[in-house]
Design a protein around this motif. Sequence first.
Motif, PDB file in Angstrom:
ATOM      1  N   ARG A 398     -10.961   7.079  -4.402  1.00  0.00           N
ATOM      2  CA  ARG A 398     -12.027   7.199  -3.411  1.00  0.00           C
ATOM      3  C   ARG A 398     -12.078   5.965  -2.508  1.00  0.00           C
ATOM      4  O   ARG A 398     -12.361   6.081  -1.313  1.00  0.00           O
ATOM      5  N   ALA A 399     -11.798   4.814  -3.071  1.00  0.00           N
ATOM      6  CA  ALA A 399     -11.785   3.597  -2.256  1.00  0.00           C
ATOM      7  C   ALA A 399     -10.649   3.631  -1.249  1.00  0.00           C
ATOM      8  O   ALA A 399     -10.804   3.189  -0.098  1.00  0.00           O
ATOM      9  N   LEU A 400      -9.493   4.161  -1.649  1.00  0.00           N
ATOM     10  CA  LEU A 400      -8.383   4.277  -0.703  1.00  0.00           C
ATOM     11  C   LEU A 400      -8.721   5.251   0.422  1.00  0.00           C
ATOM     12  O   LEU A 400      -8.316   5.047   1.573  1.00  0.00           O
ATOM     13  N   GLN A 401      -9.437   6.302   0.104  1.00  0.00           N
ATOM     14  CA  GLN A 401      -9.839   7.256   1.141  1.00  0.00           C
ATOM     15  C   GLN A 401     -10.812   6.633   2.137  1.00  0.00           C
ATOM     16  O   GLN A 401     -10.945   7.121   3.265  1.00  0.00           O
ATOM     17  N   ALA A 402     -11.493   5.577   1.723  1.00  0.00           N
ATOM     18  CA  ALA A 402     -12.429   4.919   2.631  1.00  0.00           C
ATOM     19  C   ALA A 402     -11.717   4.286   3.817  1.00  0.00           C
ATOM     20  O   ALA A 402     -12.338   4.031   4.850  1.00  0.00           O
ATOM     21  N   ARG A 403     -10.400   4.016   3.663  1.00  0.00           N
ATOM     22  CA  ARG A 403      -9.645   3.441   4.779  1.00  0.00           C
ATOM     23  C   ARG A 403      -9.733   4.331   6.020  1.00  0.00           C
ATOM     24  O   ARG A 403      -9.926   3.841   7.135  1.00  0.00           O
ATOM     25  N   VAL A 404      -9.545   5.621   5.812  1.00  0.00           N
ATOM     26  CA  VAL A 404      -9.555   6.547   6.942  1.00  0.00           C
ATOM     27  C   VAL A 404     -10.911   6.537   7.633  1.00  0.00           C
ATOM     28  O   VAL A 404     -11.009   6.547   8.872  1.00  0.00           O
ATOM     29  N   PHE A 405     -11.982   6.516   6.841  1.00  0.00           N
ATOM     30  CA  PHE A 405     -13.331   6.464   7.413  1.00  0.00           C
ATOM     31  C   PHE A 405     -13.539   5.191   8.223  1.00  0.00           C
ATOM     32  O   PHE A 405     -14.077   5.232   9.339  1.00  0.00           O
ATOM     33  N   VAL A 406     -13.085   4.067   7.686  1.00  0.00           N
ATOM     34  CA  VAL A 406     -13.273   2.792   8.384  1.00  0.00           C
ATOM     35  C   VAL A 406     -12.497   2.779   9.692  1.00  0.00           C
ATOM     36  O   VAL A 406     -13.009   2.338  10.731  1.00  0.00           O
TER      37      VAL A 406
END
Length: 431
Positions: A398-406
């Motif tokens: 989930r933390a890696l997916q936060a990259r796309v959001f950022v």
Amino acid sequence: MNPTSQHTPSQRPFPRREILLFGGLALVVLAVFASMGPAYATRMMVEAACYAILALGLTIQWGYAGQFNAGIMGFVALGGFSATFFSIPVNHAFWASDLPGRLGWVLLAIVAAVALVFAVSRIDRLGVPRWLRTLVTVLVALVAYLVVISWLRSVTGDIESQVDFIGGLGLPVWLGWIVGGVLAGGIGYLIGHICLGLRSDYLVIATLGIAEIIKAFLKNSDWLTRGTATISPLPWPVPDPGEVGFVTARALYFCVTAVLIAVIFFLLHRAYHAPWGRMIRAIRDNEVSAAAMGKSINRRRQEIFVFGCILMGLGGAVLTSFTGIFDPQGYLPLNHTFLVLVMVILGGPGNNLGTLFGAVLVYVIWIMSGPLALALMHLVTALGGDWFGWQPGNLDSRALQARVFVIGLLILMVLRFAPRGMIPERIAQHD
């Protein structure tokens, strides 16, 4: 006239914005060094430098000439393949067999088939009706393809079953980098010759599709690239970590990439301010007026497209050598096309200095958003566990997916508050 964006060379303003932005970027990098350690931060800076080369290739295509290339991933993969093929050791089992001769004859047959199809496509000059020429060309191309592909599958199947794959050439790494740029430029020439006459939206679709074709070819050519089995480790042009340690080796690699960027930046700066650069920008801003002045529009477009592809191939070769593994599946549109596009948007299309700033900043955000998001999730989970009994799992993914959001949030902020980039293009006026 906007006095902040147009000025004469004798009235060049003090670069206050650039100094402040790069000063802030230096503080961010130092914070990464302090928090994550020199080994992690040095690796990040080397990868950011490789992406800066890719971004410079895109900014001369899109920023200088208005050509939107959505196929960066394909040219990165070509550069990575070239660096791998030239630098990995020779497979003596392959060269000691009859397979090289058989493969050579098949490659000659491919060249002959292409020449035959090209010759047949010109028979209308002998008075043959065009409809008949088209029909004969399609039939000849179909028969030639079926014959050649059967021969190729036979020899490549024997290569995979007998010697695994053909191996490399065992040559210096830097030679593979140069050939990677040349190979990407050659493919870019063929693509540009066909696609640059299309409208911008069709050019995007065409380049994106060709990049996927390149990736699919490299992925399924087990006899050439080992496909999904990957190839590693790849040699470096500097002493590897086993000899001098991770930090020193990565620092030396960073020095090599910094020298490459300095040379590229100097050449692009000279070209941008030369008559050739002014002509490219004139074509971008007003193609009709440039054509009325007698400029060769298509030739200049093809030149700039090829130059950009060369830099993308070079950057892909340098990046692949650093990662130490060639994996065709590892080339992703998100990482090797979309991220480069964000770098150019944030830095400022058409501004080489802004592109460098955007490349480093976006890559730092891309890399650090994962650890920061993970730390924030652990904090929220701890509070939620104490207060409400939360026990969420799989926080790492989930933390890696936060990259796309950022990155998406970053694009929205830039387009809202700095639509021309953090360091926008400044066009000098010459009397």
